[in-house]
Every structure is written in C-alpha cells, then in structure tokens.
Design a protein around this motif. Structure first.
Motif, PDB file in Angstrom:
ATOM      1  N   MET A  99     -18.165 -56.589 -47.859  1.00 47.87           N
ATOM      2  CA  MET A  99     -19.328 -55.525 -47.330  1.00 47.87           C
ATOM      3  C   MET A  99     -19.473 -55.911 -45.766  1.00 47.87           C
ATOM      4  SD  MET A  99     -21.650 -53.429 -47.672  1.00 47.87           S
ATOM      5  CE  MET A  99     -22.148 -53.247 -49.452  1.00 47.87           C
ATOM      6  N   LYS A 154     -25.408 -55.455 -41.673  1.00 54.09           N
ATOM      7  CA  LYS A 154     -26.222 -54.518 -40.794  1.00 54.09           C
ATOM      8  C   LYS A 154     -25.912 -54.710 -39.519  1.00 54.09           C
ATOM      9  CE  LYS A 154     -29.962 -53.974 -44.407  1.00 54.09           C
ATOM     10  NZ  LYS A 154     -31.304 -53.813 -44.464  1.00 54.09           N
ATOM     11  N   ASP A 171     -25.380 -43.789 -46.447  1.00 54.70           N
ATOM     12  CA  ASP A 171     -24.098 -43.874 -47.584  1.00 54.70           C
ATOM     13  C   ASP A 171     -24.429 -42.729 -48.443  1.00 54.70           C
ATOM     14  OD1 ASP A 171     -25.643 -44.746 -49.664  1.00 54.70           O
ATOM     15  OD2 ASP A 171     -24.532 -46.762 -49.062  1.00 54.70           O
ATOM     16  N   SER A 172     -23.408 -42.094 -49.268  1.00 57.60           N
ATOM     17  CA  SER A 172     -23.751 -41.066 -50.285  1.00 57.60           C
ATOM     18  C   SER A 172     -24.682 -41.567 -51.296  1.00 57.60           C
ATOM     19  CB  SER A 172     -22.063 -40.782 -50.844  1.00 57.60           C
ATOM     20  OG  SER A 172     -21.516 -41.738 -51.667  1.00 57.60           O
ATOM     21  N   ASP A 173     -24.857 -42.560 -51.634  1.00 55.25           N
ATOM     22  CA  ASP A 173     -25.877 -43.116 -52.700  1.00 55.25           C
ATOM     23  C   ASP A 173     -27.393 -42.786 -51.887  1.00 55.25           C
ATOM     24  OD1 ASP A 173     -23.836 -43.731 -54.619  1.00 55.25           O
ATOM     25  OD2 ASP A 173     -23.716 -45.712 -53.767  1.00 55.25           O
ATOM     26  N   ASN A 179     -28.524 -44.693 -49.557  1.00 54.38           N
ATOM     27  CA  ASN A 179     -28.869 -45.974 -48.659  1.00 54.38           C
ATOM     28  C   ASN A 179     -28.859 -45.787 -47.334  1.00 54.38           C
ATOM     29  OD1 ASN A 179     -29.144 -47.730 -50.961  1.00 54.38           O
ATOM     30  ND2 ASN A 179     -26.931 -47.648 -51.208  1.00 54.38           N
ATOM     31  N   ASP A 201     -19.109 -45.086 -45.981  1.00 53.86           N
ATOM     32  CA  ASP A 201     -18.766 -45.409 -47.362  1.00 53.86           C
ATOM     33  C   ASP A 201     -19.976 -46.238 -48.103  1.00 53.86           C
ATOM     34  OD1 ASP A 201     -16.385 -44.340 -47.189  1.00 53.86           O
ATOM     35  OD2 ASP A 201     -15.198 -46.299 -46.933  1.00 53.86           O
ATOM     36  N   SER A 202     -20.469 -47.415 -47.187  1.00 62.78           N
ATOM     37  CA  SER A 202     -21.384 -48.263 -48.084  1.00 62.78           C
ATOM     38  C   SER A 202     -22.283 -48.941 -46.920  1.00 62.78           C
ATOM     39  CB  SER A 202     -20.805 -49.243 -48.650  1.00 62.78           C
ATOM     40  OG  SER A 202     -21.566 -50.240 -49.427  1.00 62.78           O
ATOM     41  N   VAL A 203     -23.807 -48.975 -47.173  1.00 63.05           N
ATOM     42  CA  VAL A 203     -24.522 -49.460 -46.232  1.00 63.05           C
ATOM     43  C   VAL A 203     -24.996 -50.417 -47.086  1.00 63.05           C
ATOM     44  CG1 VAL A 203     -27.130 -49.072 -45.487  1.00 63.05           C
ATOM     45  CG2 VAL A 203     -25.172 -47.328 -45.318  1.00 63.05           C
ATOM     46  N   PRO A 204     -25.098 -51.694 -46.347  1.00 62.92           N
ATOM     47  CA  PRO A 204     -25.643 -53.059 -46.901  1.00 62.92           C
ATOM     48  C   PRO A 204     -27.209 -52.782 -47.205  1.00 62.92           C
ATOM     49  CG  PRO A 204     -25.133 -53.347 -44.714  1.00 62.92           C
ATOM     50  CD  PRO A 204     -24.774 -51.958 -44.892  1.00 62.92           C
ATOM     51  N   ARG A 228     -34.202 -45.912 -50.722  1.00 57.95           N
ATOM     52  CA  ARG A 228     -33.091 -44.960 -50.735  1.00 57.95           C
ATOM     53  C   ARG A 228     -33.630 -43.695 -50.616  1.00 57.95           C
ATOM     54  NH1 ARG A 228     -29.567 -45.759 -55.819  1.00 57.95           N
ATOM     55  NH2 ARG A 228     -28.749 -47.414 -54.784  1.00 57.95           N
TER      56      ARG A 228
END
Length: 184
Positions: free
Chosen positions: A2, A5, A129-131, A133, A167-170, A177
C-alpha cells in the motif's frame, strides 16, 4: 504494498500539474461541467434541499459557475476554515465571498447552524478510490465536519478528475468514506 498518503499526494500533485499544463481553462471547465452535470442527475441531489458544496481552488474540479445556478433552487452552503474546523455559511452570490485561509474564497455570510438540515455534500479531495475512500490535503477538516456536525447518513459525493481516481487510498479509522465518487 500500500502506498502511503504523503506519496500518493505527491503523485497526484504531479498528475494535476501535467493535466493543468496540457489542458486549457476552457477544457478544464468543460470537463468540470460534465462531472457536475452527472452530480445534478443523481436522485439524491435532485431531492436535496440543503447542499454543502465548495468554491474550488485552481487545481480542483471547477465549481464556481454552478454555485449561482444551484442557489436559485436550493440552499447552498460553503465551508469556511476557522482554526482547526470548518463552519458552514450560506452562499447567495459571488459577492458574498472573501479570501480566507489557504487563499480559498470563503463566504462572509453568517454561520449556518442547522447542520441536521444538510442532506447532500459535494466533497473535494486529492484522490479517491472506487470504495469511496478519500484522501484530502492532510488537515482532516472534512473528516471532523462529518464526525462532529453533519448527520451520519448525509449523502457524500467525492468529486474529482478521472486521474484522481486511484486503485486504493490508504485509510485510517477517522477517515470518512464517501457515498459515491464522480470522476468521469
């Protein structure tokens, strides 16, 4: 592994510089307008009576043009930095703004205190990110606003350019969210 930030903020800053250098202000406004049009089509936005938006900085999705339009049919609030917190203020027209903290144009109207009435929030960010976050600029203003003042079920829309969707945010436990991210 990961990404942290600070590294992600640095990568997105570089991507923003490239994007701003490669596109004209007119192209940036057109892209921003398309993104905001998608926001306006959301049933949650259409049903909202009180919308918290933001007056964009030069490297953010451009919101200036839409604020007056939205204010004709909805109560539009803008945040103001006060110490380590954000207060909310009604936006009525561009003349209600003055340069505030971090050179952001902020409202000079009285503080809006009916936080429970806010039913839609448009949120800027460095990356999403797509979640849902969100990575902000690092001061935690929006996370505190959501945790301390706004209703827990308020609909939160992260707004960003496509290259800011990663793809992913810490995340940390205090990070809030988004309900949805609009990026393209």
């Amino acid at each position: 592994m990961m990404i942290d930030k600070q590294t992600l903020r640095k990568q997105i800053r570089a991507a923003k510089r490239s994007f701003l250098a490669a596109t004209s202000e007119q192209e940036q406004r057109q892209i921003s307008g398309n993104l905001l049009h998608k926001v306006e089509q959301l049933p949650q936005f259409r049903a909202a009576r009180v919308v918290l938006a933001y007056h964009s900085l030069p490297d953010e999705v451009f919101t200036h043009d839409i604020l007056d339009e939205w204010a004709r049919t909805k109560v539009v609030l803008l945040p103001k930095v006060v110490g380590d917190s954000l207060t909310l203020h009604r936006y009525q027209c561009g003349s209600d703004l003055a340069v505030g903290a971090f050179d952001i144009l902020e409202p000079i109207t009285p503080e809006w205190r009916d936080y429970a009435a806010v039913d839609f929030v448009l949120v800027p960010g460095v990356a999403f990110d797509s979640d849902g976050n969100r990575l902000g600029r690092g001061k935690g203003y929006y996370d505190r606003l959501f945790a301390e003042l706004l209703p827990p079920d308020v609909f939160k829309v992260g707004l960003c350019y496509p290259f800011q969707l990663v793809d992913s945010v810490p995340v940390e436990p205090r990070d809030v969210r988004m309900s949805l991210v609009v990026a393209n």
